[in-house]
Design an enzyme around this catalytic site. Structure first.
Site, PDB file in Angstrom:
ATOM      1  N   PRO A  33       2.415   0.470 -13.895  1.00 32.93           N
ATOM      2  CA  PRO A  33       0.798   0.197 -14.164  1.00 32.93           C
ATOM      3  C   PRO A  33       0.210  -1.062 -13.892  1.00 32.93           C
ATOM      4  O   PRO A  33      -0.886  -1.057 -13.740  1.00 32.93           O
ATOM      5  CB  PRO A  33       0.665   1.088 -15.637  1.00 32.93           C
ATOM      6  CG  PRO A  33       1.913   1.027 -16.212  1.00 32.93           C
ATOM      7  CD  PRO A  33       3.233   0.770 -15.022  1.00 32.93           C
TER       8      PRO A  33
ATOM      9  N   GLU B 240       9.721   0.364 -22.131  1.00 31.60           N
ATOM     10  CA  GLU B 240       8.646  -0.601 -21.994  1.00 31.60           C
ATOM     11  C   GLU B 240       8.705  -1.123 -20.411  1.00 31.60           C
ATOM     12  O   GLU B 240       8.099  -2.150 -20.416  1.00 31.60           O
ATOM     13  CB  GLU B 240       8.651  -1.547 -23.345  1.00 31.60           C
ATOM     14  CG  GLU B 240       8.009  -1.001 -24.511  1.00 31.60           C
ATOM     15  CD  GLU B 240       6.794  -0.577 -24.485  1.00 31.60           C
ATOM     16  OE1 GLU B 240       5.874  -1.279 -24.181  1.00 31.60           O
ATOM     17  OE2 GLU B 240       6.781   0.717 -24.994  1.00 31.60           O
TER      18      GLU B 240
ATOM     19  N   ARG C 182       5.694  10.860   5.375  1.00 28.04           N
ATOM     20  CA  ARG C 182       4.934  11.680   6.298  1.00 28.04           C
ATOM     21  C   ARG C 182       4.322  10.896   7.457  1.00 28.04           C
ATOM     22  O   ARG C 182       3.883  11.310   8.582  1.00 28.04           O
ATOM     23  CB  ARG C 182       3.946  12.438   5.812  1.00 28.04           C
ATOM     24  CG  ARG C 182       2.694  11.500   4.935  1.00 28.04           C
ATOM     25  CD  ARG C 182       1.640  12.129   3.992  1.00 28.04           C
ATOM     26  NE  ARG C 182       1.124  13.243   5.125  1.00 28.04           N
ATOM     27  CZ  ARG C 182      -0.106  13.203   5.639  1.00 28.04           C
ATOM     28  NH1 ARG C 182      -0.521  11.877   5.589  1.00 28.04           N
ATOM     29  NH2 ARG C 182      -0.944  14.163   6.320  1.00 28.04           N
TER      30      ARG C 182
ATOM     31  N   ASP D  64      -7.110  11.863   8.119  1.00 33.15           N
ATOM     32  CA  ASP D  64      -6.835  11.799   6.495  1.00 33.15           C
ATOM     33  C   ASP D  64      -7.922  11.155   5.840  1.00 33.15           C
ATOM     34  O   ASP D  64      -8.394  10.091   6.422  1.00 33.15           O
ATOM     35  CB  ASP D  64      -5.273  11.465   6.145  1.00 33.15           C
ATOM     36  CG  ASP D  64      -4.372  12.590   6.766  1.00 33.15           C
ATOM     37  OD1 ASP D  64      -4.682  13.627   7.020  1.00 33.15           O
ATOM     38  OD2 ASP D  64      -3.003  12.056   6.562  1.00 33.15           O
TER      39      ASP D  64
END
Length: 277
Positions: free
Chosen positions: A92, A119, A161, A176
């Protein structure tokens, strides 16, 4: 493309055997290898974590198992003809994963994923392998998961893809959301299929017109409409070179105008009070 994943939960990566990714593997377009990190531990408990230096809650993944795992994978890859590895670290605290980054990764021949638990991984592991290969620390969103395996699935599908031959129609990803070019800062609009009437709801008449120019304009307008409603931040930072006169007219109807403090047709747009009729 070769793709290695090191994890303490190999079963989490089973979805890589289905759908487009699974078919790409079966055709030999994608060589996916999932490794159990605990295979590189040497105690009877197969320990991969320890308490953090400096105190605090949680545990940190140890250097030695990761070091042995990555050394072994790199050696095997080079021996079997792979080259130019890149380390993908889902975290993150990484850079946002975007379609542009998916395109960049799709052009690399070998990706090694290091999904962490607890962690995270001792920072020295990342710093060590950054001296041997490019490292991409990547976040799939502003939230925290129990581990990085879900991020591996997301990134792998977005990248796979884009590989030649994976999609049945090579043009499928041209329009897209976020596709490079005219759609780079837009969300794709709504789509419809048969029947033409369902529970009293018609499809837009323009889609039945056979007029390709009008249909293309309608799709573009709907993309602008959806983007202004759901992701106004994309409009504010869009490249003005991707907006034609009709785009600007539609944005005006939707309540947007060029930044009055910037150059005419500038990059930044501000929402107006109310909507022009």
């Amino acid at each position: 493309m070769r793709l290695d994943v090191v994890t303490i939960f190999p079963e989490y990566l089973e979805p890589l055997n289905v759908s487009l990714v699974g078919k790409a593997r079966a055709r030999g377009q994608l060589d996916v290898r999932v490794h159990d990190l605990r295979s590189w531990t040497h105690d009877r408990h197969h320990t991969v974590d320890d308490t953090p230096y400096g105190g605090g809650p949680g545990m940190v993944m140890k250097t030695d198992p990761w070091g042995e795992a990555l050394d072994g994978i790199l050696a095997d890859g080079y021996e079997t003809g792979s080259s130019e590895p890149a380390l993908i670290v889902p975290t993150p605290s990484g850079r946002p994963f975007t379609q542009d980054l998916a395109v960049e990764l799709s052009e690399r021949p070998w990706l090694i994923f290091t999904p962490a638990r607890y962690e995270g991984i001792d920072r020295r592991v990342i710093d060590e392998y950054a001296t041997r290969a490019p490292v991409y620390e990547v976040s799939i969103g502003d939230y925290v998961l129990a581990g990085g395996e879900a991020a591996v699935l997301v990134i792998t599908e977005a990248v796979a893809r884009l590989l030649p031959g994976v999609l049945g129609n090579a043009e499928s990803h041209r329009d897209d959301s976020f596709a490079p070019g005219a759609m780079a800062n837009l969300l794709e609009g709504p789509v419809y299929t048969k029947p033409p009437v369902w529970r009293g709801r018609d499809i837009p008449e323009v889609l039945l017109s056979g007029h390709h120019g009008r249909i293309a304009r309608w799709r573009r307008d709907e993309a602008l409409r959806r983007t202004t409603a759901h992701r106004p931040d994309l409009i504010e930072r869009c490249d003005p070179a991707t907006l034609d006169r009709k785009d600007r007219e539609m944005l005006s109807v939707l309540g947007w105008a060029p930044d009055p403090e910037g150059a005419a047709g500038g990059r930044f747009w501000r929402r107006r009070q109310g909507v022009e009729e």
